[in-house]
Design a protein around this motif. Structure first.
Motif, PDB file in Angstrom:
ATOM      1  N   ALA A  39     -43.337  -0.003  -0.812  1.00  0.00           N
ATOM      2  CA  ALA A  39     -44.701  -0.782  -0.672  1.00  0.00           C
ATOM      3  C   ALA A  39     -44.697  -2.210  -1.138  1.00  0.00           C
ATOM      4  CB  ALA A  39     -45.701   0.136  -1.545  1.00  0.00           C
ATOM      5  N   GLY A  40     -44.071  -2.583  -2.134  1.00  0.00           N
ATOM      6  CA  GLY A  40     -43.945  -3.685  -2.717  1.00  0.00           C
ATOM      7  C   GLY A  40     -43.271  -4.560  -1.886  1.00  0.00           C
ATOM      8  N   HIS A  41     -42.082  -4.051  -1.408  1.00  0.00           N
ATOM      9  CA  HIS A  41     -41.323  -4.869  -0.375  1.00  0.00           C
ATOM     10  C   HIS A  41     -42.111  -5.022   1.029  1.00  0.00           C
ATOM     11  CE1 HIS A  41     -37.204  -5.945   0.961  1.00  0.00           C
ATOM     12  NE2 HIS A  41     -37.434  -5.373   2.126  1.00  0.00           N
ATOM     13  N   TYR A  42     -42.954  -4.106   1.433  1.00  0.00           N
ATOM     14  CA  TYR A  42     -43.729  -4.493   2.681  1.00  0.00           C
ATOM     15  C   TYR A  42     -44.570  -5.813   2.309  1.00  0.00           C
ATOM     16  CZ  TYR A  42     -42.531   0.247   3.913  1.00  0.00           C
ATOM     17  OH  TYR A  42     -41.994   1.403   4.210  1.00  0.00           O
ATOM     18  N   GLY A  43     -45.255  -5.590   1.057  1.00  0.00           N
ATOM     19  CA  GLY A  43     -45.851  -6.903   0.721  1.00  0.00           C
ATOM     20  C   GLY A  43     -45.061  -8.112   0.737  1.00  0.00           C
ATOM     21  N   CYS A  44     -43.946  -8.026   0.273  1.00  0.00           N
ATOM     22  CA  CYS A  44     -43.029  -9.268   0.219  1.00  0.00           C
ATOM     23  C   CYS A  44     -42.836  -9.926   1.746  1.00  0.00           C
ATOM     24  CB  CYS A  44     -41.846  -8.848  -0.632  1.00  0.00           C
ATOM     25  SG  CYS A  44     -40.785 -10.324  -0.587  1.00  0.00           S
ATOM     26  N   TYR A 102     -39.578   3.186  -8.104  1.00  0.00           N
ATOM     27  CA  TYR A 102     -38.781   4.031  -7.205  1.00  0.00           C
ATOM     28  C   TYR A 102     -39.209   5.448  -7.425  1.00  0.00           C
ATOM     29  CZ  TYR A 102     -35.340   0.094  -6.983  1.00  0.00           C
ATOM     30  OH  TYR A 102     -34.791  -0.866  -6.689  1.00  0.00           O
ATOM     31  N   ASN A 103     -39.776   5.889  -8.578  1.00  0.00           N
ATOM     32  CA  ASN A 103     -40.265   7.201  -8.707  1.00  0.00           C
ATOM     33  C   ASN A 103     -41.685   7.472  -8.821  1.00  0.00           C
ATOM     34  OD1 ASN A 103     -37.452   7.721  -9.620  1.00  0.00           O
ATOM     35  ND2 ASN A 103     -37.701   7.226 -11.642  1.00  0.00           N
ATOM     36  N   LEU A 104     -42.419   6.545  -8.131  1.00  0.00           N
ATOM     37  CA  LEU A 104     -43.879   6.919  -7.956  1.00  0.00           C
ATOM     38  C   LEU A 104     -43.745   6.715  -6.225  1.00  0.00           C
ATOM     39  CD1 LEU A 104     -45.592   4.783 -10.402  1.00  0.00           C
ATOM     40  CD2 LEU A 104     -45.891   7.121 -10.139  1.00  0.00           C
ATOM     41  N   ILE A 105     -44.123   8.047  -5.716  1.00  0.00           N
ATOM     42  CA  ILE A 105     -43.854   8.145  -4.368  1.00  0.00           C
ATOM     43  C   ILE A 105     -45.327   8.435  -3.571  1.00  0.00           C
ATOM     44  CG2 ILE A 105     -42.748   9.376  -2.487  1.00  0.00           C
ATOM     45  CD1 ILE A 105     -40.515   9.651  -4.418  1.00  0.00           C
ATOM     46  N   VAL A 106     -45.657   7.860  -2.451  1.00  0.00           N
ATOM     47  CA  VAL A 106     -46.932   8.262  -1.808  1.00  0.00           C
ATOM     48  C   VAL A 106     -46.416   9.163  -0.647  1.00  0.00           C
ATOM     49  CG1 VAL A 106     -48.978   7.749  -0.571  1.00  0.00           C
ATOM     50  CG2 VAL A 106     -48.091   6.356  -2.385  1.00  0.00           C
ATOM     51  N   ARG A 107     -46.813  10.653  -0.674  1.00  0.00           N
ATOM     52  CA  ARG A 107     -46.485  11.280   0.261  1.00  0.00           C
ATOM     53  C   ARG A 107     -46.978  11.192   1.652  1.00  0.00           C
ATOM     54  NH1 ARG A 107     -47.243  17.497  -2.199  1.00  0.00           N
ATOM     55  NH2 ARG A 107     -49.047  17.125  -1.000  1.00  0.00           N
ATOM     56  N   HIS A 108     -46.743  11.885   2.709  1.00  0.00           N
ATOM     57  CA  HIS A 108     -47.566  11.507   3.897  1.00  0.00           C
ATOM     58  C   HIS A 108     -48.776  12.247   4.244  1.00  0.00           C
ATOM     59  CE1 HIS A 108     -44.328   9.045   5.491  1.00  0.00           C
ATOM     60  NE2 HIS A 108     -43.272  10.043   5.008  1.00  0.00           N
ATOM     61  N   LEU A 130     -49.343   2.805   5.631  1.00  0.00           N
ATOM     62  CA  LEU A 130     -48.636   2.674   6.922  1.00  0.00           C
ATOM     63  C   LEU A 130     -48.941   1.182   7.620  1.00  0.00           C
ATOM     64  CD1 LEU A 130     -49.482   6.352   7.981  1.00  0.00           C
ATOM     65  CD2 LEU A 130     -47.340   5.359   7.039  1.00  0.00           C
ATOM     66  N   GLU A 131     -50.216   0.953   7.465  1.00  0.00           N
ATOM     67  CA  GLU A 131     -50.511  -0.513   8.292  1.00  0.00           C
ATOM     68  C   GLU A 131     -49.674  -1.499   7.710  1.00  0.00           C
ATOM     69  OE1 GLU A 131     -52.182  -3.348  10.535  1.00  0.00           O
ATOM     70  OE2 GLU A 131     -52.305  -1.130  10.719  1.00  0.00           O
ATOM     71  N   ALA A 132     -49.313  -1.571   6.265  1.00  0.00           N
ATOM     72  CA  ALA A 132     -48.438  -2.483   5.549  1.00  0.00           C
ATOM     73  C   ALA A 132     -47.327  -2.317   6.281  1.00  0.00           C
ATOM     74  CB  ALA A 132     -48.476  -2.431   4.245  1.00  0.00           C
ATOM     75  N   ARG A 133     -46.737  -1.164   6.402  1.00  0.00           N
ATOM     76  CA  ARG A 133     -45.374  -0.934   7.046  1.00  0.00           C
ATOM     77  C   ARG A 133     -45.190  -1.208   8.496  1.00  0.00           C
ATOM     78  NH1 ARG A 133     -41.865   4.827   6.472  1.00  0.00           N
ATOM     79  NH2 ARG A 133     -43.335   5.775   8.189  1.00  0.00           N
ATOM     80  N   ARG A 134     -46.353  -1.110   9.356  1.00  0.00           N
ATOM     81  CA  ARG A 134     -46.330  -1.462  10.693  1.00  0.00           C
ATOM     82  C   ARG A 134     -46.263  -3.154  10.680  1.00  0.00           C
ATOM     83  NH1 ARG A 134     -49.752   2.954  11.560  1.00  0.00           N
ATOM     84  NH2 ARG A 134     -51.589   1.864  10.993  1.00  0.00           N
ATOM     85  N   GLU A 135     -46.892  -3.995   9.863  1.00  0.00           N
ATOM     86  CA  GLU A 135     -47.020  -5.432   9.766  1.00  0.00           C
ATOM     87  C   GLU A 135     -45.640  -5.726   9.351  1.00  0.00           C
ATOM     88  OE1 GLU A 135     -50.247  -6.470   7.531  1.00  0.00           O
ATOM     89  OE2 GLU A 135     -51.798  -5.977   8.788  1.00  0.00           O
ATOM     90  N   ALA A 136     -45.120  -5.209   8.409  1.00  0.00           N
ATOM     91  CA  ALA A 136     -43.814  -5.695   8.164  1.00  0.00           C
ATOM     92  C   ALA A 136     -42.755  -5.386   8.870  1.00  0.00           C
ATOM     93  CB  ALA A 136     -43.406  -4.975   6.710  1.00  0.00           C
ATOM     94  N   GLU A 137     -42.775  -4.276   9.744  1.00  0.00           N
ATOM     95  CA  GLU A 137     -41.626  -4.044  10.642  1.00  0.00           C
ATOM     96  C   GLU A 137     -42.018  -4.876  11.832  1.00  0.00           C
ATOM     97  OE1 GLU A 137     -42.154   0.166  11.174  1.00  0.00           O
ATOM     98  OE2 GLU A 137     -40.504   0.624   9.772  1.00  0.00           O
TER      99      GLU A 137
END
Length: 393
Positions: A124-129, A175-181, A359-366
């Protein structure tokens, strides 16, 4: 939890190949075969980890993660794995992955835990970066509240005689805090945890467990009034919240590095007696991280939070106090403040909203064309599981 033996096959199961070569069997227990789907990044002390699919009588079960202890491993590693399994058997919370058991096959041992499909806060932080915009404070209020709820359960766990077990996660990091689907938050990986379970192998004082980047000061060096307890996990959660909210890691900032360089000889981090090795690889040494933990000041945190809301600043300042006595007294107290912040938003924000934002952050990052590598190892691992789940559906 079970420490059962399963057969007497002495063949190396990492090399075992059944007729179905595309899905080799990692090991078998009873009438269940654990099909090896993918090698994962090594765990603490370089223990091998695999993503596996259990199959019993032709029926496939939920995906699992398997930690493998090889026959020539030091006896302390086996003792530790037994400790992790014994603690896992007591953990029953919706935000904590289930431990299925510690099994033996030949001379190998296998710790089997629930696989969590989702997106880590590291990603999630990587998407923000990549997209140059962090996720919202509402997202962090929600995730931290759920994590605090899991930590409150862990920290207050007791034995059969209702004696506190003193459980500490010691690995609260992105790494150990995960948001499930489904938007639920999971606190994963209890491989570095501490407890007072009877018969537990004592923790070595010369090795720091968990990521040193997110360790509380009292875990990095001896300090007056620096008791290592539940408040140490809360400091780690505060570091995660700060990084997710500002995009910067406190110990890694230029200001804290400079302050550490200016410390005179004989500062608390130089006294010795604390850990000087880390069981996980890091970009610096425990000694250097201890200097930074001894050097940071509230104004460094305030500088990082110059664009952060007043409620978030208040919570982070209280979490990131050097002395444990000045922090939140418990995870429950922290969760109450986080829930109050969520309630003050004036709109609902929960699992559905968090997942949609992520998921929106992931789409924008990708969709971007920047030079930043988008898929580090933990995202590769999570997506491998997603692909196997999708293929089954």
């Amino acid at each position: 939890m079970s420490g059962n033996d399963s057969g007497n096959d002495s063949q190396d199961p990492l090399e075992h190949e059944p007729a179905e070569r595309s899905r080799p069997i990692l090991f078998s227990h009873g009438d269940t075969d654990y099909l090896r789907l993918q090698k994962l990044a090594n765990g603490p002390n370089e223990l091998k980890r695999f993503l596996c699919l259990p199959r019993t009588g032709g029926r496939e079960g939920p995906l699992v993660e398997v930690v493998v202890l090889e026959p020539d491993a030091h006896w302390k590693r086996l003792a530790r794995l037994k400790d992790v399994a014994a603690l896992g058997a007591r953990l029953s919370h919706p935000a904590i992955p289930r431990t299925h058991g510690l099994f033996r096959h030949g001379d190998f041992r296998y710790l089997v835990t629930e696989y969590v499909s989702g997106i880590s806060l590291n990603m999630a932080g990587h998407y923000g970066c990549v997209r140059q915009r962090n996720l919202s404070e509402a997202f962090m209020f929600y995730v931290a509240s759920e994590a605090a709820g899991a930590l409150s359960y862990v920290h207050t766990l007791t034995d059969e005689a209702r004696r506190p077990l003193g459980v500490l996660h010691r690995g609260v990091d992105p790494y150990n805090l995960i948001v499930r689907h489904d938007g639920a938050v999971m606190l994963a990986n209890f491989m570095s945890a501490f407890s007072r379970l009877a018969g537990r192998e004592p923790t070595s004082t010369c090795v720091l467990r968990g990521e040193i980047d997110f360790a509380a000061p009292e875990r990095l060096y001896p300090m007056a009034d620096g008791v290592v307890d539940a408040r140490s996990d809360l400091f780690s959660l505060g570091l995660v919240m700060l990084e997710m909210t500002t995009g910067q890691q406190l110990y890694g900032t230029d200001q804290v590095e400079q302050a550490a360089a200016e410390l005179p000889p004989g500062h608390p981090g130089d006294e010795g007696g604390g850990p000087w090795l880390s069981e996980q690889r890091s970009w610096t040494t425990v000694e250097e991280m201890a200097r930074r933990a001894a050097a940071f000041r509230p104004e460094h945190i305030e500088h990082l939070m110059r664009d952060v809301s007043a409620p978030m600043r208040r919570i982070l300042h209280k979490l990131l106090r050097r002395l444990p006595s000045e922090r939140y007294p418990s995870a429950a107290a922290l969760k109450a403040d986080l829930d109050a912040c969520l309630g003050a938003l004036g709109r609902p924000y929960g699992a559905r909203e968090a997942l949609a934002e992520l998921l929106e952050a992931r789409r924008e990052a990708e969709s971007g064309d920047g030079p930043i590598e988008l898929v580090p190892s933990d995202e590769n691992e999570r997506r491998a599981g997603e692909l196997h789940l999708a293929a089954r559906d």
